[in-house]
Design a protein around this motif. Structure first.
Motif, short mmCIF file in Angstrom:
data_model
loop_
_atom_site.label_atom_id
_atom_site.label_comp_id
_atom_site.label_asym_id
_atom_site.label_seq_id
_atom_site.Cartn_x
_atom_site.Cartn_y
_atom_site.Cartn_z
N ALA A 25 0.82 -1.21 0.00
CA ALA A 25 0.00 0.00 0.00
C ALA A 25 0.85 1.26 0.00
N ARG A 26 2.03 1.18 0.56
CA ARG A 26 2.88 2.36 0.67
C ARG A 26 3.55 2.66 -0.66
N GLN A 27 3.69 3.93 -0.95
CA GLN A 27 4.33 4.32 -2.20
C GLN A 27 5.83 4.10 -2.10
N LYS A 28 6.41 3.63 -3.16
CA LYS A 28 7.84 3.34 -3.17
C LYS A 28 8.62 4.65 -3.41
N PRO A 29 9.75 4.82 -2.73
CA PRO A 29 10.56 6.02 -2.96
C PRO A 29 11.16 6.00 -4.36
N LEU A 30 11.28 7.16 -4.93
CA LEU A 30 11.82 7.28 -6.28
C LEU A 30 13.34 7.41 -6.24
N ASP A 31 13.99 6.97 -7.31
CA ASP A 31 15.42 7.22 -7.46
C ASP A 31 15.56 8.59 -8.10
N LEU A 32 16.03 9.55 -7.33
CA LEU A 32 16.10 10.93 -7.79
C LEU A 32 17.52 11.29 -8.21
N THR A 33 17.63 12.17 -9.18
CA THR A 33 18.93 12.70 -9.56
C THR A 33 19.40 13.67 -8.48
N HIS A 34 20.67 14.06 -8.56
CA HIS A 34 21.21 14.99 -7.57
C HIS A 34 20.48 16.33 -7.62
N ASN A 35 20.19 16.81 -8.83
CA ASN A 35 19.48 18.09 -8.96
C ASN A 35 18.09 18.03 -8.34
N GLN A 36 17.40 16.91 -8.51
CA GLN A 36 16.08 16.76 -7.91
C GLN A 36 16.17 16.71 -6.39
N GLN A 37 17.19 16.04 -5.86
CA GLN A 37 17.37 15.98 -4.41
C GLN A 37 17.65 17.36 -3.84
N VAL A 38 18.47 18.15 -4.52
CA VAL A 38 18.78 19.50 -4.06
C VAL A 38 17.53 20.38 -4.13
N ALA A 39 16.76 20.25 -5.20
CA ALA A 39 15.54 21.05 -5.33
C ALA A 39 14.54 20.70 -4.23
N ARG A 40 14.41 19.41 -3.91
CA ARG A 40 13.49 19.01 -2.84
C ARG A 40 13.99 19.49 -1.48
N LEU A 41 15.30 19.44 -1.26
CA LEU A 41 15.85 19.95 -0.01
C LEU A 41 15.58 21.44 0.12
N TYR A 42 15.72 22.18 -0.97
CA TYR A 42 15.46 23.62 -0.95
C TYR A 42 13.99 23.91 -0.64
N ARG A 43 13.08 23.20 -1.29
CA ARG A 43 11.65 23.42 -1.03
C ARG A 43 11.27 23.05 0.40
N LYS A 44 11.80 21.93 0.90
CA LYS A 44 11.51 21.55 2.28
C LYS A 44 12.09 22.57 3.24
N SER A 45 13.27 23.10 2.93
CA SER A 45 13.88 24.13 3.78
C SER A 45 13.01 25.38 3.81
N LEU A 46 12.44 25.74 2.68
CA LEU A 46 11.55 26.91 2.66
C LEU A 46 10.29 26.65 3.49
N ARG A 47 9.76 25.43 3.43
CA ARG A 47 8.57 25.12 4.24
C ARG A 47 8.89 25.16 5.73
N VAL A 48 10.05 24.65 6.12
CA VAL A 48 10.45 24.70 7.53
C VAL A 48 10.66 26.14 7.95
N LEU A 49 11.27 26.93 7.09
CA LEU A 49 11.47 28.36 7.38
C LEU A 49 10.14 29.07 7.54
N LEU A 50 9.17 28.71 6.73
CA LEU A 50 7.85 29.31 6.82
C LEU A 50 7.15 28.94 8.13
N SER A 51 7.44 27.75 8.65
CA SER A 51 6.86 27.35 9.93
C SER A 51 7.41 28.18 11.09
N TRP A 52 8.65 28.64 10.95
CA TRP A 52 9.26 29.42 12.03
C TRP A 52 9.03 30.91 11.88
N SER A 53 8.83 31.41 10.67
CA SER A 53 8.71 32.85 10.44
C SER A 53 7.29 33.33 10.69
#
Length: 167
Positions: A25-53
């Motif tokens: 039932a659980r979705q399988k994790p995708l094999d991401l390229t380095h650029n995709q991993q960096v982009a996801r880290l940046y977006r998650k960082s912005l969401r965490v920053l938005l939680s604190w600001s």
């Protein structure tokens, strides 16, 4: 002695069966390229920053600083990029808000499933649906189900109320 091992054997088999069902039932994790991993880290960082600001001005200033940190590491060697990505995930985990903001209609929000639509079978018991009645169902994340399967377009959705997100 055989009777003592039998319940443990059943428990192991049942746990194994439930684990297999969960993995299907659980979705399988995708094999991401380095650029995709960096982009996801940046977006998650912005969401965490938005939680604190609290104020938008503070968020914009901190987001500019965060973007500068990502830009200064652009074009580095692959070994350094992997190290920076690992350190970025560790820092993100360290600064994650204990009670992050979530949108009101999303799981964990104050309006989650407050006014969920009733199934058509309940509204129209005789089966005579009006011409303008919607012929779709809504997922827990308020996206419209695929008509051919009646499920989410991305697969099964598991709602984790502890993390306030869907997996």
């Amino acid at each position: 002695m055989a009777s003592r091992t039998l319940p443990k054997l059943r428990q192991v088999v049942l746990n194994d069966v439930f684990t297999q069902a969960f993995e299907q039932a659980r979705q399988k994790p995708l094999d991401l390229t380095h650029n995709q991993q960096v982009a996801r880290l940046y977006r998650k960082s912005l969401r965490v920053l938005l939680s604190w600001s609290i104020h938008r001005k503070t968020f914009n200033e901190e987001a500019t600083t965060l973007r500068a940190r990502f830009d200064e590491a652009r074009g580095c060697s692959p070994a350094k990029a992997a190290r920076l990505l690992r350190e970025g995930h560790e820092e993100l985990l360290e600064f994650t808000h204990p009670d992050p903001y979530c949108l009101p209609p999303m799981p964990g929000g104050s309006k989650h499933m407050r006014y969920s639509p009733l199934p058509r079978e309940i509204c129209f018991t005789d089966g005579n649906y009006p011409a303008d009645a919607p012929d779709y169902y809504i997922n827990p994340d308020w996206s419209i189900c695929k008509p051919e399967t009646g499920k989410s377009a991305i697969g099964s959705v598991l709602v984790d109320f502890g993390k306030k997100n869907m997996e």
